[in-house]
Design an enzyme around this catalytic site. Structure first.
Site, PDB file in Angstrom:
ATOM      1  N   LYS A 193      39.111 -10.644  20.651  1.00  0.00           N
ATOM      2  CA  LYS A 193      40.398 -10.548  19.956  1.00  0.00           C
ATOM      3  C   LYS A 193      41.568 -10.669  20.915  1.00  0.00           C
ATOM      4  O   LYS A 193      42.600 -11.260  20.572  1.00  0.00           O
ATOM      5  CB  LYS A 193      40.480  -9.234  19.166  1.00  0.00           C
ATOM      6  CG  LYS A 193      40.338  -7.970  19.996  1.00  0.00           C
ATOM      7  CD  LYS A 193      40.278  -6.747  19.109  1.00  0.00           C
ATOM      8  CE  LYS A 193      40.164  -5.477  19.961  1.00  0.00           C
ATOM      9  NZ  LYS A 193      38.916  -5.459  20.772  1.00  0.00           N
ATOM     10  N   ARG A 245      42.718   2.057  15.926  1.00  0.00           N
ATOM     11  CA  ARG A 245      41.263   2.124  16.068  1.00  0.00           C
ATOM     12  C   ARG A 245      40.614   2.976  14.976  1.00  0.00           C
ATOM     13  O   ARG A 245      39.409   2.872  14.759  1.00  0.00           O
ATOM     14  CB  ARG A 245      40.887   2.693  17.440  1.00  0.00           C
ATOM     15  CG  ARG A 245      41.257   1.808  18.616  1.00  0.00           C
ATOM     16  CD  ARG A 245      40.831   2.439  19.919  1.00  0.00           C
ATOM     17  NE  ARG A 245      41.235   1.652  21.076  1.00  0.00           N
ATOM     18  CZ  ARG A 245      40.530   0.664  21.594  1.00  0.00           C
ATOM     19  NH1 ARG A 245      39.370   0.338  21.046  1.00  0.00           N
ATOM     20  NH2 ARG A 245      40.968   0.002  22.643  1.00  0.00           N
ATOM     21  N   ARG A 270      28.864  -9.410  31.917  1.00  0.00           N
ATOM     22  CA  ARG A 270      30.121  -9.540  32.661  1.00  0.00           C
ATOM     23  C   ARG A 270      29.968  -9.031  34.097  1.00  0.00           C
ATOM     24  O   ARG A 270      29.314  -8.026  34.342  1.00  0.00           O
ATOM     25  CB  ARG A 270      31.248  -8.758  31.975  1.00  0.00           C
ATOM     26  CG  ARG A 270      31.696  -9.354  30.681  1.00  0.00           C
ATOM     27  CD  ARG A 270      33.019  -8.796  30.214  1.00  0.00           C
ATOM     28  NE  ARG A 270      33.028  -7.338  30.050  1.00  0.00           N
ATOM     29  CZ  ARG A 270      33.934  -6.684  29.334  1.00  0.00           C
ATOM     30  NH1 ARG A 270      34.904  -7.350  28.735  1.00  0.00           N
ATOM     31  NH2 ARG A 270      33.879  -5.369  29.239  1.00  0.00           N
ATOM     32  N   ARG A 303      30.739  -3.306  35.758  1.00  0.00           N
ATOM     33  CA  ARG A 303      31.411  -2.065  35.403  1.00  0.00           C
ATOM     34  C   ARG A 303      30.412  -1.078  34.816  1.00  0.00           C
ATOM     35  O   ARG A 303      29.465  -1.466  34.129  1.00  0.00           O
ATOM     36  CB  ARG A 303      32.517  -2.332  34.375  1.00  0.00           C
ATOM     37  CG  ARG A 303      33.742  -2.959  34.934  1.00  0.00           C
ATOM     38  CD  ARG A 303      34.785  -3.323  33.900  1.00  0.00           C
ATOM     39  NE  ARG A 303      34.678  -2.669  32.608  1.00  0.00           N
ATOM     40  CZ  ARG A 303      35.517  -2.876  31.604  1.00  0.00           C
ATOM     41  NH1 ARG A 303      36.516  -3.744  31.752  1.00  0.00           N
ATOM     42  NH2 ARG A 303      35.371  -2.264  30.452  1.00  0.00           N
ATOM     43  N   ARG A 311      29.091   2.406  22.885  1.00  0.00           N
ATOM     44  CA  ARG A 311      30.461   1.991  22.585  1.00  0.00           C
ATOM     45  C   ARG A 311      30.531   1.221  21.274  1.00  0.00           C
ATOM     46  O   ARG A 311      31.440   1.429  20.463  1.00  0.00           O
ATOM     47  CB  ARG A 311      31.002   1.104  23.718  1.00  0.00           C
ATOM     48  CG  ARG A 311      31.262   1.835  25.031  1.00  0.00           C
ATOM     49  CD  ARG A 311      31.556   0.839  26.145  1.00  0.00           C
ATOM     50  NE  ARG A 311      32.758   0.031  25.876  1.00  0.00           N
ATOM     51  CZ  ARG A 311      33.032  -1.099  26.511  1.00  0.00           C
ATOM     52  NH1 ARG A 311      32.200  -1.577  27.430  1.00  0.00           N
ATOM     53  NH2 ARG A 311      34.134  -1.764  26.238  1.00  0.00           N
TER      54      ARG A 311
END
Length: 221
Positions: A13, A88, A131, A164, A175
């Site tokens: 997004k 959120r 990532r 990360r 998450r």
């Protein structure tokens, strides 16, 4: 256009909001970037937010709302902006609605669009766990979608690539589960008001952008 972009971590997004903003039609407002900016500038709102973060607490909704209202009230925001990363939760969405001016003569009134970027969970897990961040220059790579020439080494500067902590698979799954549970009420809330558009974000970014702009009534020329 006064829009909210909803989507799980890894849905893209933020990328789409930036692409739309680059056309000069709207201002991309990322709640995370905005919070960091207030902290770096040492504003009163930033100092209050930092106090909560230093204690390991979530920044209260009223502080985030205050930052957002200040930002969209600045001249460069005009009457065209995209909120990325906020709201959120349902209480945040309701607080945002109550905070926006109701007077049609005001510089900015209620939301006009809410875009939900849909991506299957297994794809999100692949996007996030793959990532890699350069410890030296900050460049972001991906072991599958944007690999470097040499495994573990940044193409840009030769720095070491790291993952990360919140991109580990066990953390990513947590998450995403938390996001799904928080977002579902938001989807119903905005859909019932005729604001929600669904976007298939399991495509190449250019294809997602084409679908998004068509559904927003701003097709790519």
């Amino acid at each position: 256009m006064r829009a909210v972009f909803l989507g799980a971590p890894g849905a893209g997004k933020g990328t789409q909001a930036k692409m739309l903003a680059d056309r000069g039609e709207s201002l991309h407002i990322s709640s995370g970037d905005m919070l960091r900016e207030h902290r770096n500038r040492g504003t009163a709102l930033g100092e209050r937010a930092q106090g909560f973060m230093d204690q390991g607490q979530l920044v209260p909704d009223e502080l985030i709302i205050a930052m957002i209202l200040e930002r969209i009230g600045q001249p460069d925001a005009g009457d065209a902006w995209i909120l990325d990363g906020f709201p959120r939760t349902l209480p945040q969405a309701q607080a945002l609605d109550q905070s926006l001016p109701a007077d049609a003569s005001a510089a900015s009134v209620g939301l006009t669009h809410v875009a939900y970027f849909e991506v299957p969970q297994e794809i999100l897990v692949r996007r996030l766990t793959g990532r890699r961040n350069c410890a030296q220059c900050g460049a972001i790579w991906h072991v599958e979608f944007k690999p470097t020439k040499q495994d573990g080494v940044c193409d840009a500067c030769g720095g070491e690539l790291t993952q990360r902590a919140d991109d580990r698979e066990d953390v990513v799954v947590q998450r995403l589960e938390a996001y799904r549970s928080q977002t579902e009420p938001l989807l119903d809330y905005y859909r019932s008001r005729g604001l929600l558009i669904d976007v298939n974000a399991d495509q190449a970014p250019e294809a997602v952008f084409g679908e998004l702009t068509n559904k927003l009534g701003r097709p790519v020329s």
